[in-house]
Design an enzyme around this catalytic site. Sequence first.
Site, short mmCIF file in Angstrom:
data_model
loop_
_atom_site.label_atom_id
_atom_site.label_comp_id
_atom_site.label_asym_id
_atom_site.label_seq_id
_atom_site.Cartn_x
_atom_site.Cartn_y
_atom_site.Cartn_z
N GLY A 18 0.85 -1.18 0.00
CA GLY A 18 0.00 0.00 0.00
C GLY A 18 0.89 1.23 0.00
O GLY A 18 2.05 1.17 0.40
N GLY A 51 -0.34 -4.85 0.83
CA GLY A 51 -1.54 -4.46 0.09
C GLY A 51 -1.67 -5.20 -1.23
O GLY A 51 -2.78 -5.42 -1.73
N GLU A 67 4.51 -6.65 7.16
CA GLU A 67 3.98 -5.52 7.93
C GLU A 67 4.60 -5.34 9.32
O GLU A 67 4.70 -4.22 9.81
CB GLU A 67 2.46 -5.63 8.08
N ASP A 96 -2.22 -7.68 7.29
CA ASP A 96 -3.62 -7.27 7.20
C ASP A 96 -4.13 -7.57 5.80
O ASP A 96 -3.71 -8.54 5.19
CB ASP A 96 -3.79 -5.80 7.62
N THR A 126 -22.06 -19.20 35.07
CA THR A 126 -21.39 -20.48 35.30
C THR A 126 -22.34 -21.34 36.13
O THR A 126 -22.70 -20.96 37.25
CB THR A 126 -20.09 -20.27 36.10
N LYS A 137 -18.22 -21.78 44.50
CA LYS A 137 -19.29 -22.39 43.70
C LYS A 137 -18.69 -23.20 42.53
O LYS A 137 -19.06 -24.36 42.32
CB LYS A 137 -20.21 -21.29 43.15
#
Length: 645
Positions: A68, A117, A140, A148, A441, A591
């Site tokens: 790019g 790009g 990149e 990307d 949960t 718990k």
Amino acid sequence: MKTSMKDISIRAVGPTGRITLNRPTALNAITYEMCLAIEAAFDRWLTDPDVTQIVIDASGDKAFCAGGDIAELYETGIEANYAFGQKFWADEYRLNGKIFDYPKPVISFLQGFTMGGGVGIGCHGSHRIVGESSQIAMPECGIGLIPDVGGSLLLALAPGRVGEYLGTTGARMSAADAILAGFADHFIPQAEWPRLIEALEAGAGPDILSDAAQTAPEGQLAKNLGEIDQHFGGETLGDILSSLRHDDREFAAAAQDRLNRNSPLSMACCVELIHRLRGPSITMAKALDLEYRFTYRAMEHGDFLEGIRATIIDKDRNPKWRFTDGQVPAAEVSKMLMPLGQNKLKLGDAQMTKLKIGFVGLGNMGAPMAVNLAKAGHEVRGFDTAAQPPEGVAATQSAVDAAAGADVVITMLPNGDILRAVASEVLPAMQAGALLLDCSTVDVEAARDVAGQATERALGFVDAPVSGGIGGAAGGTLTFMAGGTTEAFAKAQPLFDIMGQKAVHCGEAGAGQAAKICNNMILGATMIATCEAFALADKLGLDRQKMFDVVSTSSGYSWSMNAYCPAPGVGPTSPADNGYQPGFAAELMLKDLGLSQQAAEAVDADTPMGALAHQLYAHFVENEDGLGKDFSAMLPRFSARGRQT
Ligand code: NAD
């Protein structure tokens, strides 16, 4: 028909839409205008019955497209105008997604360099042709970005750990390498290309390409696969680096040289991104969305501007990266990849459908989760027997009111009995086809029972307990462990993307809860181990900060130490810094440990550490002062005790 500006030529020849990148002196680097022009052509040809396929090529011998055009991004970025870059990337990624999803054949001829790009334009079509001079790379990380333009999808799909290797090092692929890694389809000698393009323009279909394909000259990647998998299989960048450091062979030395040049933050995020993508729910949209989270922040919070300065502005090749030696805290990686809420990438028609969500249980976890859904643009109505709905969430009078007319009902409740009670009220009130998403949960049985009741009413159900605590709930970085049908999971996925950073589909209903109780059994035991070790260190006269510095980067590290340190004033901010206010209350940990013991009993599993952790938390909550405190308040408990107390 001919639409052309000087840097690009767009025309239709016979049944073939033709695009030629035409900036050979700039290695055909792609500008914003070129992106928009290509997108317009793709849109036009989509519905044009006379165009049956698209061929993209480029002028000059040196490059198909070397990347790019980043100079303009830099100029706006150093003036703190981040919006320009954000818009540029969003528009570019939309095009990359379109090429990937295009229903007509897209054929690209990739001579010389195809990088960054260029990969986004050239490597997402259906027929990607490479030749003798092809060199493909995602470099990149060298400029403070991450792979990307949809490249992360290709990396995540590459065999073994090739994706991590190519993404972090930016290593160049020859034709054979690119075919092996999934960036290209066919090797065809370049002398053949003009003839083939002419034939395509004259009406031949893409089959002529497979007919002309030959075996590519041997590449490098195939020879290195063993070493790549050995070194790049770690969980984090740090794991990769330490593995390479212990190997003095040529491959490891060369890989380290490359990694030493690149931005540690970028590389750490690249590894994390590939790991999040890899798995059954991988899509191009998800890849682009995750990439955009990084690039959106890259100028302001990442190394991008410094990377460009050192590479193309001052050309000193001596960037001052934000982190050195590959030591990137996990929290920094999470920050770069956190969901963007309303700023998230919007891919044309794939834009978010606004949902009506009923949220029941707006406590420590539920309230911030509901807020994130509302911020992302969904209509959220909430109910809690004790708490008022947070800002952005409309109050209702009952759980039934919250559920009526909702597309999705989310529950975030204290335990299985309460879930059963709430489910028996809301399921009859839910509209046909709606989804009940329980994020509490609870015991596996409760989840399976509620799933059964939902199925009887033709409603969807997913059990999706979370990990990540209240910080993760507020930051939208929770991990969801989900159980349910593929369809129900797919429906919940966009909501997971908003509330969390990762959702793992663990299996049928109940599988999410099974994963959760196993995870929390480990958490309970490691928190106790961390707390008792701090108490021992105190008595040995060891400074707590030094203890943290050592353990958090040594083999004793764990989430309890590194992300939720139980010692006040040490490590990242945690409930310890707030007088042990929960956070995650000790009784909730009790718990969960009870749930894992209950489950272990049911299936005859031997879990002595889990059983002991359960006993200790029971004692702490029931007989000591643990009730209402964070589960990390085990540290002052141990500090106050001697061996026999
Ligand atoms: P919390 O106690 O803060 O929130 C639960 C909320 O449910 C409360 O506000 C309560 O008033 C409400 N509630 C109870 N009965 C209700 C009913 N019948 N109708 C409507 N609302 C009702 O607990 P929390 O920390 O938000 O945890 C919620 C769930 O998430 C639990 O299952 C917990 O185990 C799990 N969890 C918590 C954490 C954490 O760090 N807090 C982390 C992971 C998972």
